[in-house]
Design a protein around this motif. Structure first.
Motif, PDB file in Angstrom:
ATOM      1  N   GLY A  47      -3.057  12.760   5.641  1.00  0.00           N
ATOM      2  CA  GLY A  47      -3.961  11.631   5.455  1.00  0.00           C
ATOM      3  C   GLY A  47      -4.038  11.149   4.021  1.00  0.00           C
ATOM      4  O   GLY A  47      -5.043  10.567   3.603  1.00  0.00           O
ATOM      5  N   THR A  48      -2.970  11.360   3.231  1.00  0.00           N
ATOM      6  CA  THR A  48      -3.005  10.969   1.814  1.00  0.00           C
ATOM      7  C   THR A  48      -2.347   9.610   1.575  1.00  0.00           C
ATOM      8  O   THR A  48      -2.103   9.234   0.438  1.00  0.00           O
ATOM      9  N   HIS A  49      -2.033   8.886   2.653  1.00  0.00           N
ATOM     10  CA  HIS A  49      -1.378   7.586   2.501  1.00  0.00           C
ATOM     11  C   HIS A  49      -2.307   6.598   1.784  1.00  0.00           C
ATOM     12  O   HIS A  49      -3.514   6.577   1.992  1.00  0.00           O
ATOM     13  N   LYS A  50      -1.742   5.793   0.898  1.00  0.00           N
ATOM     14  CA  LYS A  50      -2.549   4.855   0.120  1.00  0.00           C
ATOM     15  C   LYS A  50      -1.676   3.698  -0.341  1.00  0.00           C
ATOM     16  O   LYS A  50      -0.561   3.903  -0.825  1.00  0.00           O
ATOM     17  N   ALA A  51      -2.165   2.478  -0.170  1.00  0.00           N
ATOM     18  CA  ALA A  51      -1.482   1.290  -0.701  1.00  0.00           C
ATOM     19  C   ALA A  51      -2.465   0.562  -1.616  1.00  0.00           C
ATOM     20  O   ALA A  51      -3.664   0.519  -1.351  1.00  0.00           O
ATOM     21  N   LYS A  52      -1.958  -0.016  -2.690  1.00  0.00           N
ATOM     22  CA  LYS A  52      -2.833  -0.725  -3.617  1.00  0.00           C
ATOM     23  C   LYS A  52      -3.292  -2.058  -3.013  1.00  0.00           C
ATOM     24  O   LYS A  52      -2.471  -2.811  -2.471  1.00  0.00           O
ATOM     25  N   GLU A  53      -4.551  -2.294  -3.113  1.00  0.00           N
ATOM     26  CA  GLU A  53      -5.104  -3.551  -2.628  1.00  0.00           C
ATOM     27  C   GLU A  53      -5.292  -4.515  -3.797  1.00  0.00           C
ATOM     28  O   GLU A  53      -5.027  -4.193  -4.953  1.00  0.00           O
ATOM     29  N   ARG A  54      -5.774  -5.686  -3.496  1.00  0.00           N
ATOM     30  CA  ARG A  54      -5.861  -6.768  -4.474  1.00  0.00           C
ATOM     31  C   ARG A  54      -6.597  -6.364  -5.749  1.00  0.00           C
ATOM     32  O   ARG A  54      -6.163  -6.666  -6.859  1.00  0.00           O
ATOM     33  N   ALA A  55      -7.676  -5.628  -5.607  1.00  0.00           N
ATOM     34  CA  ALA A  55      -8.484  -5.263  -6.765  1.00  0.00           C
ATOM     35  C   ALA A  55      -7.808  -4.210  -7.643  1.00  0.00           C
ATOM     36  O   ALA A  55      -8.234  -4.002  -8.785  1.00  0.00           O
ATOM     37  N   GLU A  56      -6.768  -3.540  -7.113  1.00  0.00           N
ATOM     38  CA  GLU A  56      -6.131  -2.459  -7.857  1.00  0.00           C
ATOM     39  C   GLU A  56      -4.815  -2.879  -8.514  1.00  0.00           C
ATOM     40  O   GLU A  56      -4.189  -2.099  -9.218  1.00  0.00           O
ATOM     41  N   ILE A  57      -4.387  -4.112  -8.275  1.00  0.00           N
ATOM     42  CA  ILE A  57      -3.134  -4.604  -8.844  1.00  0.00           C
ATOM     43  C   ILE A  57      -3.351  -5.064 -10.280  1.00  0.00           C
ATOM     44  O   ILE A  57      -4.367  -5.689 -10.607  1.00  0.00           O
ATOM     45  N   THR A  58      -2.380  -4.753 -11.153  1.00  0.00           N
ATOM     46  CA  THR A  58      -2.425  -5.233 -12.535  1.00  0.00           C
ATOM     47  C   THR A  58      -1.771  -6.611 -12.586  1.00  0.00           C
ATOM     48  O   THR A  58      -0.631  -6.785 -12.157  1.00  0.00           O
ATOM     49  N   GLY A  59      -2.504  -7.584 -13.088  1.00  0.00           N
ATOM     50  CA  GLY A  59      -1.959  -8.938 -13.150  1.00  0.00           C
ATOM     51  C   GLY A  59      -2.962  -9.896 -13.750  1.00  0.00           C
ATOM     52  O   GLY A  59      -4.132  -9.569 -13.956  1.00  0.00           O
ATOM     53  N   SER A  60      -2.499 -11.108 -14.010  1.00  0.00           N
ATOM     54  CA  SER A  60      -3.360 -12.121 -14.613  1.00  0.00           C
ATOM     55  C   SER A  60      -4.471 -12.530 -13.647  1.00  0.00           C
ATOM     56  O   SER A  60      -4.293 -12.528 -12.430  1.00  0.00           O
ATOM     57  N   THR A  61      -5.598 -12.867 -14.210  1.00  0.00           N
ATOM     58  CA  THR A  61      -6.721 -13.322 -13.383  1.00  0.00           C
ATOM     59  C   THR A  61      -6.916 -14.838 -13.459  1.00  0.00           C
ATOM     60  O   THR A  61      -7.857 -15.362 -12.881  1.00  0.00           O
ATOM     61  N   ARG A  62      -6.020 -15.502 -14.169  1.00  0.00           N
ATOM     62  CA  ARG A  62      -6.214 -16.952 -14.298  1.00  0.00           C
ATOM     63  C   ARG A  62      -5.912 -17.633 -12.970  1.00  0.00           C
ATOM     64  O   ARG A  62      -5.144 -17.126 -12.138  1.00  0.00           O
TER      65      ARG A  62
END
Length: 209
Positions: A47-62
């Motif tokens: 049960g350790t599966h994990k995918a990054k969601e929108r809030a966890e992605i590194t990127g511009s906020t503009r």
């Protein structure tokens, strides 16, 4: 049900043991078996599966383009799951897959599995044995004499025996467990269940409650 007791060479000793009808001769309950196997397999999942969601992605906020006038859908962030490199929408999160079952149901499932094996003539009873030292070739010779060399087999000990256990550990498709470690999945997964004579009393005591 009476079963002949075999020796380490696979020959009939002339003795027979009575398998309890309360354990090896009940009416199998398929649903109990299904639930117990399902729980066993669920408990194996990490049960350790994990995918990054929108809030966890590194990127511009503009805001990547103006709200109106482009002729396409509005978009406020490059981290949206709609774009390449964006977060995953509704992705997997860590979770615990295990669930509880009633003890009586689990006991019924194990008795049902043993009854199925008994009905299929897939239960073998052999004399208790011990090796002076843990050697794989000793256990391999036992498999050959029992005709289980290329078959999945489950050996059930009456009590802990490290030499027998260690001798079998390198053999694919063969598993050695104590009578208290029996599970419905392991019983059904094996082509043959080999019971050491000393394990019968413990199995019947554990499952006749």
């Amino acid at each position: 049900m009476k079963v002949a007791v075999l020796d380490i060479n696979g020959k009939d000793t002339g003795r027979k043991v009575e398998l309890s009808k309360e354990v090896f001769g009940i009416e199998p309950n398929n649903h109990a078996v299904y639930l117990d196997v399902k729980q066993y397999l669920a408990n194996q999942r990490q049960g350790t599966h994990k995918a990054k969601e929108r809030a966890e992605i590194t990127g511009s906020t503009r805001k990547i383009k103006k709200q109106k006038g482009t002729g396409t859908a509005r978009a406020g962030s490059i981290k949206s799951g709609l774009f390449k490199g964006g977060g995953r929408m509704f992705g997997p999160r860590p979770r615990n897959y295990s669930f509880k079952l009633n003890k009586n149901l689990k006991r019924l499932a194990r008795k049902s599995a043993l009854t199925m094996k008994a009905n299929d003539k897939a239960i073998v009873v052999i004399e208790d044995l011990n090796f002076e030292a843990p050697k794989t070739k000793n256990f391999t010779s036992v498999l050959k004499t029992l005709g289980l060399e290329n078959k999945k087999s489950l050996f059930v000990l009456g009590e802990t025996n490290n030499n027998v256990y260690l001798s079998s550990r390198n053999l694919k498709g063969t598993e050695v467990v104590k009578n208290s470690e029996l599970s419905t999945y392991k019983i059904l997964h094996a082509n043959s269940v080999v019971l050491f004579e000393g394990s019968l009393e413990g199995i019947e005591a554990n499952l006749s409650k």
